[in-house]
Each structure stands twice: as C-alpha cells, then as structure tokens.
Design a protein around this motif. Structure first.
Motif, PDB file in Angstrom:
ATOM      1  N   GLU A   1       0.834  -1.202   0.000  1.00  0.00           N
ATOM      2  CA  GLU A   1       0.000   0.000   0.000  1.00  0.00           C
ATOM      3  C   GLU A   1       0.874   1.260   0.000  1.00  0.00           C
ATOM      4  OE1 GLU A   1      -2.347   0.349   3.520  1.00  0.00           O
ATOM      5  OE2 GLU A   1      -3.825   1.680   2.599  1.00  0.00           O
ATOM      6  N   LEU A   2       1.951   1.215   0.799  1.00  0.00           N
ATOM      7  CA  LEU A   2       2.849   2.373   0.865  1.00  0.00           C
ATOM      8  C   LEU A   2       3.526   2.613  -0.482  1.00  0.00           C
ATOM      9  CD1 LEU A   2       4.278   4.627   2.469  1.00  0.00           C
ATOM     10  CD2 LEU A   2       5.997   2.954   3.145  1.00  0.00           C
ATOM     11  N   ILE A   3       3.928   1.527  -1.121  1.00  0.00           N
ATOM     12  CA  ILE A   3       4.575   1.666  -2.436  1.00  0.00           C
ATOM     13  C   ILE A   3       3.637   2.402  -3.386  1.00  0.00           C
ATOM     14  CG2 ILE A   3       5.365   0.363  -4.460  1.00  0.00           C
ATOM     15  CD1 ILE A   3       6.413  -1.762  -2.545  1.00  0.00           C
ATOM     16  N   GLU A   4       2.381   1.993  -3.394  1.00  0.00           N
ATOM     17  CA  GLU A   4       1.427   2.617  -4.310  1.00  0.00           C
ATOM     18  C   GLU A   4       1.173   4.084  -3.951  1.00  0.00           C
ATOM     19  OE1 GLU A   4      -1.822  -0.213  -4.472  1.00  0.00           O
ATOM     20  OE2 GLU A   4      -0.383  -1.702  -5.245  1.00  0.00           O
ATOM     21  N   GLU A   5       1.134   4.332  -2.659  1.00  0.00           N
ATOM     22  CA  GLU A   5       0.912   5.708  -2.193  1.00  0.00           C
ATOM     23  C   GLU A   5       2.088   6.618  -2.583  1.00  0.00           C
ATOM     24  OE1 GLU A   5      -1.857   6.679  -0.677  1.00  0.00           O
ATOM     25  OE2 GLU A   5      -1.223   8.733  -0.191  1.00  0.00           O
ATOM     26  N   VAL A   6       3.296   6.118  -2.342  1.00  0.00           N
ATOM     27  CA  VAL A   6       4.488   6.917  -2.675  1.00  0.00           C
ATOM     28  C   VAL A   6       4.557   7.139  -4.184  1.00  0.00           C
ATOM     29  CG1 VAL A   6       7.030   6.865  -2.719  1.00  0.00           C
ATOM     30  CG2 VAL A   6       5.813   6.309  -0.606  1.00  0.00           C
ATOM     31  N   ALA A   7       4.235   6.103  -4.943  1.00  0.00           N
ATOM     32  CA  ALA A   7       4.245   6.222  -6.404  1.00  0.00           C
ATOM     33  C   ALA A   7       3.273   7.324  -6.839  1.00  0.00           C
ATOM     34  CB  ALA A   7       3.861   4.887  -7.041  1.00  0.00           C
ATOM     35  N   ARG A   8       2.066   7.281  -6.263  1.00  0.00           N
ATOM     36  CA  ARG A   8       1.045   8.272  -6.628  1.00  0.00           C
ATOM     37  C   ARG A   8       1.529   9.688  -6.294  1.00  0.00           C
ATOM     38  NH1 ARG A   8      -2.916  10.865  -4.377  1.00  0.00           N
ATOM     39  NH2 ARG A   8      -2.649   9.996  -2.300  1.00  0.00           N
ATOM     40  N   ARG A   9       2.069   9.829  -5.076  1.00  0.00           N
ATOM     41  CA  ARG A   9       2.481  11.173  -4.646  1.00  0.00           C
ATOM     42  C   ARG A   9       3.665  11.707  -5.444  1.00  0.00           C
ATOM     43  NH1 ARG A   9       1.137  12.582   1.442  1.00  0.00           N
ATOM     44  NH2 ARG A   9      -0.581  11.152   1.805  1.00  0.00           N
ATOM     45  N   CYS A  10       4.556  10.806  -5.841  1.00  0.00           N
ATOM     46  CA  CYS A  10       5.754  11.266  -6.553  1.00  0.00           C
ATOM     47  C   CYS A  10       5.561  11.240  -8.062  1.00  0.00           C
ATOM     48  CB  CYS A  10       6.961  10.416  -6.172  1.00  0.00           C
ATOM     49  SG  CYS A  10       7.398  10.548  -4.440  1.00  0.00           S
ATOM     50  N   GLY A  11       4.418  10.788  -8.508  1.00  0.00           N
ATOM     51  CA  GLY A  11       4.145  10.789  -9.941  1.00  0.00           C
ATOM     52  C   GLY A  11       4.984   9.792 -10.725  1.00  0.00           C
ATOM     53  N   VAL A  12       5.245   8.633 -10.114  1.00  0.00           N
ATOM     54  CA  VAL A  12       5.967   7.575 -10.828  1.00  0.00           C
ATOM     55  C   VAL A  12       5.132   6.292 -10.745  1.00  0.00           C
ATOM     56  CG1 VAL A  12       8.243   8.560 -10.391  1.00  0.00           C
ATOM     57  CG2 VAL A  12       7.291   6.918  -8.762  1.00  0.00           C
ATOM     58  N   THR A  13       5.580   5.238 -11.405  1.00  0.00           N
ATOM     59  CA  THR A  13       4.824   3.987 -11.333  1.00  0.00           C
ATOM     60  C   THR A  13       5.226   3.221 -10.078  1.00  0.00           C
ATOM     61  OG1 THR A  13       6.490   2.709 -12.501  1.00  0.00           O
ATOM     62  CG2 THR A  13       4.831   3.836 -13.860  1.00  0.00           C
ATOM     63  N   PRO A  14       4.330   2.357  -9.576  1.00  0.00           N
ATOM     64  CA  PRO A  14       4.694   1.536  -8.419  1.00  0.00           C
ATOM     65  C   PRO A  14       5.944   0.697  -8.695  1.00  0.00           C
ATOM     66  CG  PRO A  14       2.324   1.435  -8.762  1.00  0.00           C
ATOM     67  CD  PRO A  14       2.889   2.193  -9.931  1.00  0.00           C
TER      68      PRO A  14
END
Ligand SMILES: Cc1cc2nc3c(=O)[nH]c(=O)nc-3n(C[C@H](O)[C@H](O)[C@H](O)COP(=O)(O)O)c2cc1C
Ligand code: SF4
Ligand code: FES
Lengths: 439, 166
Positions: B44-57
């Motif tokens: 879940e954190l990976i997906e959240e960080v990806a979303r916030r940083c504008g990169v893919t999981p």
C-alpha cells in the motif's frame, strides 16, 4: 555532543566551536565569526573566490583529495542551465566518523560553506545528502537551515544581494555506493545508486543533468574560515599542496581513539603517542590503515617517519583517503580483518559491472574458507591475482577500493596467511557461530 | 493512506524541495520517513508513494531492494544493529554481535516471536572512534560492552529503555 576529549595538540579550525555551549545554534555561530565569510564573498567575484581556494591548497576531504578550487573552476557559469550545490554527507567509509560531528556540532559552518559555493557559480539550490543512519542529524541540519532562513542567510535576496539560494536535506537509505559521487546523484534523482559513466564529471553534468559543485561535508566546512582568514593563512597551516587542517578519525588499538583536528603533514608517530595516548595495553603496533578501509594497509615499518598529508601517504603507496586511521596491534588477526574488509565490499558492490560483482564475491568466498581453516596454499596467489585483476577494470572506484586493501593485506602479511594454513579448522574460533533452526 | 500531520508536513516540504518535474527525487526519503512511522514498506505504501511522486509503483519497487534500510517486513519494536566492520571488529564488535545473537536467541535479521526486538549485523555506522558501536533504531550507543548490552536489553524488555542513554 563530542564523544572524545579534545587534545591540547589539536589545531582547532573547523572544530573550534564544538566545545562551546549549544554549538549547533545560530546564536553561537553568529557570536563566533559565523556568516562573516558569506558577507565577504558577496563582495567578491567568482574568480577571486576560486583564487582564494586555490591559494589555500584545500583538497577534497571525501577520499580522492582533489584540489577544491580547481574543481569549482570547472563548473561552467554560462551553460544556460541552473547549477546545483551538493554536499556529500553519506559518510560510510569504514573508519570515518567526522562528518557526523561537523553536522552535529556546527551545521551552520557547513551551510555557510555551501552558500559560498552557491554564490560562486550562481546556483539557487543545494542539497545536503545525509546517510539514512544519521537520521538524528537530518533534524539538526533541518533546524539549522530553518534558522538560516529566519535570519536571511537562506531564501530570497540574501543579505540584499539580489541572489536567492534554497537549501534542503536529502536522505540516503543504507548504501555505501551512494557515497560515490555519480551514484549519489542517481540516488538523489530517486533511483538505485548505480554510478554514471565519467566523463562528463558532475561539475559539467551533475545533479538533474546540470552543472554541479559536489564536495564532502568537511570540504565545504573548511570554506568559510578560508575566506575569513585568507587562503594564504589556511595554506600555511599545512604543507605545500596540502593546505590547512583535517579531521583525523583514529580507531582501533590506541588508548584514546577519537576525532582530532590536526594540520596536514602532522607526524603519525606524534598522533599515536601524544594525541592518542599510545598503544592500548602497551602492545606494539603491527599495522595501520591510514585513510579508511579502502586504503592499503601499512606495516609498522612503513609507518616510521610518516607524515599525515596526501602526498606523503601516497609516497608510502597508500592513500590519505577519508582520514580514517585504523590502528592494529600485534595481536590482530590480519586474515580476519582482510575477510571483514572484503565482506563489506561484496555487500556494498552495486552489481553493475562484472569484475567488481564477481571479484568481491569470489574474494569473500575464498577468504571465508581460508579464515575457517580450509585454505589451500594455492589460495594465496589466487587471492592476490583476483584482486590484481579487479584493479583498474571496474566501472567505478568501489572495485579499486576493494582490490587495494586486499592486495595490501596479502602481499604485506603473506606470512600470516601462510601461518593460517598450518592451523586445523577446529583451532580457529570463528567468532560468530551460525545459528540455525530458531524460527 | 493516512499519515500523521507531522509526516504529511514533511512530505509536502519534500515534494517542493526538488526542481520542477523532479518529484521522483522524493521516493527514497518518502519511503524511509514513512517506514519510520508505519514500521515497514507495505504494498500500500509503495502505491501511495508512487502516486504522490508521480511515478509507477514499479519504479518505487525497484529501488527498495537496493537500499538496505528499507524493509518489506516489519522489524522488532527495537531494531538492534551491531556493527562488525573493522574498527568495531578489532575492539570486540564481532564478539558483541555473537553475544547479542546468543543472548537474544536471534540470527541475523531475525525478530523475537513477540515482535519486541530484532537483530542485524550491520556495516560501519560512523562511530568508529567510539567502537564497538550499536544502533537501536536510530539511537547510537558507543563503546558497548556485553554488560552494557545486557542492561540495554533489560531496559527494552521492561519498558524503561531511554532513547537518550548513550
Ligand atoms: C565507493 C565510493 C564511496 C564513496 N563514499 C564517499 C562518502 O561517503 N563521502 C564522501 O564525501 N565521498 C565519498 N566518495 C568520494 C566521492 O565520490 C567524491 O570524490 C567526493 O565526495 C568529492 O568531494 P571532495 O572533493 O570534497 O572530496 C566515495 C567514492 C567511492 C568510489
Ligand atoms: S565497481 Fe562495483 S560498485 Fe562500481 S559500478 Fe562496478 S559493481 Fe557497481
Ligand atoms: S566500523 Fe563500526 S562504526 Fe565504523
């Protein structure tokens, strides 16, 4: 906090504030020559600042000892791209624990040094790259940065100059290789710390594909006092081409290990006897690692008369490196130290190039077997050959950093390796017994 | 995902600290700071960080294995890291690790069944002149003897462990 008693023999230049109350605060800094150098710098041209650095003979304290003034002069000032200032506070070279004290006890000195670099190349942004294990230092440096913003030393129109500069901390997350400058830049961009092909060097194509000044934390920390007191003054503290003082991190078998600031060219023997209180338990010295674990070991005989500056240590066929001096007494098991050293490099190899990835892995395997008492006579030349084959053939300097100490240990202490062959496996106490079947 | 207000503030500042279009730079710091709060790097954190940083999981996932401080599984409440690199080794670091290992009944990177303490043998942590050194979570402890180690362990177990003790 300081973790060891200072020595009266030190020349306190960049560590002069460490013993003051609240040394990390902006008040202490301002009351003790703080932010005087940036005022001076703002009246100077970039050329004049770089000339002052060249006169000072300041050399990089991160490992390679490259002249700082020259490095700054390589940064193009009309590339049309923004320039960046990056402080390497990744400090992970075994034996090295000085940048930690600089950030803990005098973060404003570092900030001022980076500011001067920023003004010199008209950069508007800088980052302090701090290893993740130094989490508490990130808070200290962040606090200092906030104080500097409040006082107008960071931010917009610094001291009415019309020039803006922002500074941030950035954290690593456990990887020695990220101390290598180009791997650090990759890491700063959110990627794995795989080094870049050089040239171009970071001065020309660095952070975010832009011109970059990248220096070690101690290097930046020395800049304010150089501008304040003059390059010639700083140079005069050291020896020709080896200006100033540096923080020596002494560890191992001396009575008073610690971080001490001493002029370049200080005699090693005096450091050991007078500053560090001599050898522990009255033992004799067997060997010494002069500049972090990557630097080839010196025998006691090679240490005789040695002066601690870049050129003298290079003449002794080792390196002043990061200033980490590891003192080994007569009881030290050199094979065990060689093994632990290569274990480190095998663990930290980023795996990008084959000579380093395979070389460190095989050296670790052979040395492990050797250390456990299952060595063969042919292992000795094999270890030497493997290390020799790695040297100069790897993509970045980590490969050399692994090869050099290994070559040093096996050639200078070959007799100890041969002794090991005579021991039966059961005679060798492997220090960390493998635990199996717990979970 | 919801984070503490302090962490949200840190994230906001982080994302603003890089040049325009360079929010990928925030990936590693964001993962580490978030891990400090939630204990490990979850999917879940990976997906959240990806979303916030504008990169893919996937771009987030691929850095995790590279950095030794990022963990995909929870560690103990107290993560005990013993340095055995050369400066520590030559003044008893390996013996200290062996002691810790036996005393805790843990091998490298293992956690006690109650989740209280985990152990790791680590590389140089920048405490060479004050060796042998350990870190408990982010706290440094210098010149640690087996006796001192026992005291620290006792304190972790009875809840009296004091961060500042060094
Ligand atoms: C594997 C490797 C690790 C390094 N680690 C560090 C480090 O932790 N800190 C550092 O300042 N330099 C380190 N360096 C040296 C940097 O690449 C670079 O030369 C240095 O930061 C430049 O700053 P200076 O000129 O002020 O020394 C490392 C180099 C290599 C090859
Ligand atoms: S020398 Fe080692 S660390 Fe450097 S690129 Fe090659 S594998 Fe990576
Ligand atoms: S070798 Fe253990 S802290 Fe540096």
């Amino acid at each position: 906090m300081i973790f060891n008693e200072p020595s009266p023999l030190e020349t306190k230049v960049i560590s002069q504030r460490w013993t003051l109350p609240n040394p990390e605060s902006v008040e202490t800094y301002l009351a003790n020559d703080g932010y005087v150098a940036i005022k001076k710098a703002l009246e100077m041209t970039p050329e004049a600042i770089i000339d002052e650095l060249k006169t000072s003979s300041l050399r990089g304290r991160g490992g390679a000892g490259f002249p700082t003034g020259m490095k700054w002069s390589f940064v193009p000032r009309n590339s049309g791209k923004p320039a960046y200032i990056i402080c390497n506070s990744d400090e992970s070279e075994p034996g090295t624990c000085k940048d930690r004290l600089l950030m803990e006890n005098d973060p404003h000195q570092l900030i001022e040094g980076m500011l001067i670099a920023g003004w010199t190349v008209k950069s508007n942004k800088g980052y302090v790259f701090i290893r993740g294990e130094y989490r508490y230092l990130i808070d200290i440096v962040d606090r200092a940065i906030a104080e500097a913003y409040e006082r107008g030393y960071l931010g917009k129109n610094i001291l009415g100059s019309g020039w803006d500069f922002d500074l941030y901390t950035h954290t690593g997350a456990g990887a020695y290789e990220c101390g290598e400058e180009s791997a650090l830049l990759e890491s700063l961009e959110g990627k794995r710390g795989i080094p870049r092909l050089k040239p171009p060097f970071p001065a020309v194509v660095g952070a975010f594909q832009s011109p970059t000044i990248l220096n070690n934390c101690e290097t930046f920390s020395a800049v304010p006092v150089i501008l304040r007191n003059g390059g010639a003054w700083y140079a005069s503290l050291g020896t020709p081409k080896n200006g100033g003082t540096r923080l020596l991190c002494v560890s191992g078998h001396v009575n008073k290990p610690g971080v001490y600031e001493l002029p370049l060219g200080f005699p090693l023997q005096r450091l050991l006897d007078e500053v560090c209180g001599g050898m522990r338990n009255g033992k004799k010295m067997k060997a010494l690692i002069p500049g972090g674990s990557s630097s080839p070991v010196l025998t006691a005989a090679e240490c005789e008369g040695l002066l601690l500056d870049y050129d003298s240590i290079a003449k002794a066929k080792s390196m002043a490196g990061s200033g980490g001096i590891v003192v080994l007494d007569e009881d030290t098991d050199i094979v065990a130290v060689a093994l632990r050293t290569i274990k480190f490099y095998a663990h930290e190899s980023c795996g990008w190039c084959i000579p380093c990835r395979e070389g460190t892995t095989w050296l670790k395997k052979i040395l492990t077997r050797f250390h456990e008492g299952y060595g063969k006579e042919s292992d000795i030349p094999l270890i030497a050959e493997l290390a020799d084959n790695m040297f100069g053939r790897t993509f970045c300097a980590l490969g050399d950093a692994a090869a050099m100490p290994t070559t040093g240990f096996i050639t200078k202490f070959r007799g100890e390796f041969e002794e090991y062959l005579k021991k039966a496996p059961r005679d060798i106490a492997t220090s960390v017994p493998e635990l199996v079947g717990i979970h | 995902m919801t984070f503490s207000p302090a962490l949200e503030q840190r994230f906001e500042k982080l994302l603003k600290s890089y040049p325009a279009g360079r929010t990928r730079s925030a990936v590693v710091p964001m993962l580490l700071y978030a891990q400090d709060e939630i204990g490990y790097v979850s999917q879940e954190l990976i997906e959240e960080v990806a979303r916030r940083c504008g990169v893919t999981p996937l771009q987030v996932d691929e850095v995790i294995g590279y950095y030794s401080m990022l963990h995909r599984k929870p560690l103990g409440k107290f993560h005990v890291q013993v340095c055995t690199n050369i400066c520590c080794q030559v003044v008893g670091g390996e013996d200290l690790y062996a002691h810790a290992s036996h005393s805790l009944g843990l091998g490298n990177k293992q956690t006690t069944p109650d989740g209280l303490i985990s152990l790791e043998e680590v590389e140089c942590m920048g405490a060479c002149s004050w060796a042998p050194a350990i870190q408990i979570n982010y706290d440094f402890h210098h010149r640690v003897t087996p006796e001192r180690f026992e005291q620290l362990m006792q304190a972790m177990r009875d809840g009296s462990y004091n961060k500042k003790a060094s």
